[in-house]
Design a protein around this motif. Structure first.
Motif, short mmCIF file in Angstrom:
data_model
loop_
_atom_site.label_atom_id
_atom_site.label_comp_id
_atom_site.label_asym_id
_atom_site.label_seq_id
_atom_site.Cartn_x
_atom_site.Cartn_y
_atom_site.Cartn_z
N SER A 9 0.82 -1.21 0.00
CA SER A 9 0.00 0.00 0.00
C SER A 9 0.85 1.26 0.00
O SER A 9 1.90 1.31 0.65
N LEU A 10 0.38 2.28 -0.71
CA LEU A 10 1.00 3.60 -0.64
C LEU A 10 0.56 4.34 0.62
O LEU A 10 1.02 5.46 0.87
N GLY A 11 -0.29 3.72 1.41
CA GLY A 11 -0.80 4.33 2.63
C GLY A 11 0.16 4.21 3.79
O GLY A 11 1.30 3.71 3.67
N SER A 12 -0.33 4.63 4.96
CA SER A 12 0.48 4.67 6.16
C SER A 12 0.80 3.28 6.69
O SER A 12 -0.05 2.39 6.71
N SER A 13 2.05 3.09 7.14
CA SER A 13 2.45 1.81 7.73
C SER A 13 1.81 1.60 9.10
O SER A 13 1.84 0.48 9.64
N ARG A 14 1.22 2.65 9.67
CA ARG A 14 0.52 2.52 10.96
C ARG A 14 -0.65 1.55 10.87
O ARG A 14 -1.07 1.00 11.89
N ARG A 15 -1.18 1.34 9.69
CA ARG A 15 -2.34 0.48 9.53
C ARG A 15 -1.97 -0.96 9.14
O ARG A 15 -2.83 -1.75 8.78
N ASP A 16 -0.68 -1.29 9.22
CA ASP A 16 -0.23 -2.63 8.83
C ASP A 16 -0.84 -3.69 9.73
O ASP A 16 -1.07 -3.46 10.93
N SER A 17 -1.08 -4.85 9.17
CA SER A 17 -1.65 -5.95 9.94
C SER A 17 -1.41 -7.27 9.24
O SER A 17 -1.08 -7.31 8.06
N VAL A 18 -1.57 -8.35 10.00
CA VAL A 18 -1.44 -9.71 9.47
C VAL A 18 -2.57 -10.54 10.05
O VAL A 18 -2.91 -10.41 11.23
N ALA A 19 -3.18 -11.38 9.24
CA ALA A 19 -4.22 -12.29 9.72
C ALA A 19 -4.09 -13.60 8.96
O ALA A 19 -3.76 -13.62 7.77
N GLU A 20 -4.31 -14.70 9.66
CA GLU A 20 -4.35 -16.01 8.99
C GLU A 20 -5.79 -16.50 8.98
O GLU A 20 -6.46 -16.49 10.02
N VAL A 21 -6.26 -16.88 7.82
CA VAL A 21 -7.65 -17.35 7.69
C VAL A 21 -7.65 -18.69 6.99
O VAL A 21 -6.69 -19.07 6.31
N GLU A 22 -8.74 -19.41 7.18
CA GLU A 22 -8.93 -20.66 6.43
C GLU A 22 -10.11 -20.45 5.49
O GLU A 22 -11.22 -20.12 5.91
#
Length: 304
Positions: A9-22
């Protein structure tokens, strides 16, 4: 081994996240990595990920702007897509066009569309949504001139917007993307000015969250918001302003709703190829994707 999808994203790194889904029996890791508006940094990151992940989403930028049946490539976004030689790169437009159209019809139990006034700050970013709102008879204020160009020209007819878009989009898509849309730290800035008064018109404001938030007034009492990428912080922001409903067109995972570019990349990763409109509709049905409605007037513990 889990599939891996990364949104650059060209957006802010403050909004970074990780999620694992099935999803459909497969584990998928969804990751969002902001580059704080650093365009060259985004190109380098895409090159670094190329061939190492299953799909890449482009966040904070569109590959295309659309008007009617015409599609115009944004030059800067094309450079990002071309940075990957092996991994498919998508911007969410395919899923947006199908998912958001369908969401309007799904929400007919919540809104009497013919009596609902909608502010859509950027219709060319979400033309499928604009067309669906027009089809159900909502009264829509198309704010492209107001919010993108800073011109106090509200449009209320989709047919007129199309004609103007045909004239302007071939030129606008050649401009540096930062002139059209906030990137990096600018996404965190709020500018409550003359544009904010157009929110008074609406029962529902719809479209890209950063666009909506940037000029959102302090008083949103009784108004609803239809968007996609929101965090818990964004939910608190809307509750503090008295908003009624937050409706996201993508599911909430790990406390946030991921952007359509992430969800589209997830589907491409599952399929192992780029997809067409019929494919997206099939996956929407398979996954049971429906608008997520958050009642902001309920106490937080009731919503947990």
């Amino acid at each position: 081994m889990a599939k891996r999808v990364v949104s650059v994203s060209l957006g802010s790194s403050r909004r970074d996240s990780v999620a694992e889904v099935e999803v459909l029996g497969e584990k998928v890791v969804l990751e969002r990595r902001g580059t704080d508006g650093d365009f060259q940094g985004a190109i380098c990151l895409i090159r670094e990920l190329d061939g190492k992940v299953d799909a890449i989403g482009l966040g904070g930028i569109d590959l295309y702007l659309v008007a009617g049946g015409r599609r115009y490539v944004i030059r800067d976004a094309q450079k990002l897509k071309e940075a990957a030689k092996k991994t498919p790169v998508v911007d969410g437009s395919g899923l947006k066009h199908t998912l958001e159209r369908r969401a309007v019809h799904e929400l007919s139990t919540l809104f009497d569309w013919k009596r609902t006034k909608v502010l859509l700050p950027s219709a060319v970013d979400r033309f499928g949504l604009a067309e669906a709102l027009d089809e159900v008879g909502a009264r829509v204020l198309y704010g492209d001139f107001i919010f993108a160009l800073g011109l106090p020209i509200p449009l209320y007819r989709l047919s007129l917007l199309k004609k103007l878009a045909y004239l302007l989009l071939p030129v606008l898509t050649k401009l540096p993307f930062g002139l059209l849309y906030p990137t990096g730290e600018k996404q965190e800035e709020r500018v409550v000015d003359w544009r904010s008064r157009y929110y008074r018109f609406a029962d529902l404001v719809a479209g890209d969250w950063h666009y909506l938030k940037r000029h959102m007034p302090e008083d949103m009492r009784g108004k609803s918001v239809l968007t996609n990428t929101t965090t818990e912080e964004d939910v608190a922001f809307l509750r503090a302003r008295g908003a009624r409903y937050l409706i996201t067109t993508t599911p909430r995972l790990s406390g946030r709703s991921f952007g359509t570019n992430v969800m589209e990349a997830l589907l491409v990763a599952l399929a192992g190829r780029e997809l067409g409109e019929a494919d997206y509709l099939r996956y929407i049905d398979l996954l049971g994707l429906k608008p997520q409605v958050l009642d902001l007037e309920k106490p937080q513990e009731e919503r947990a």
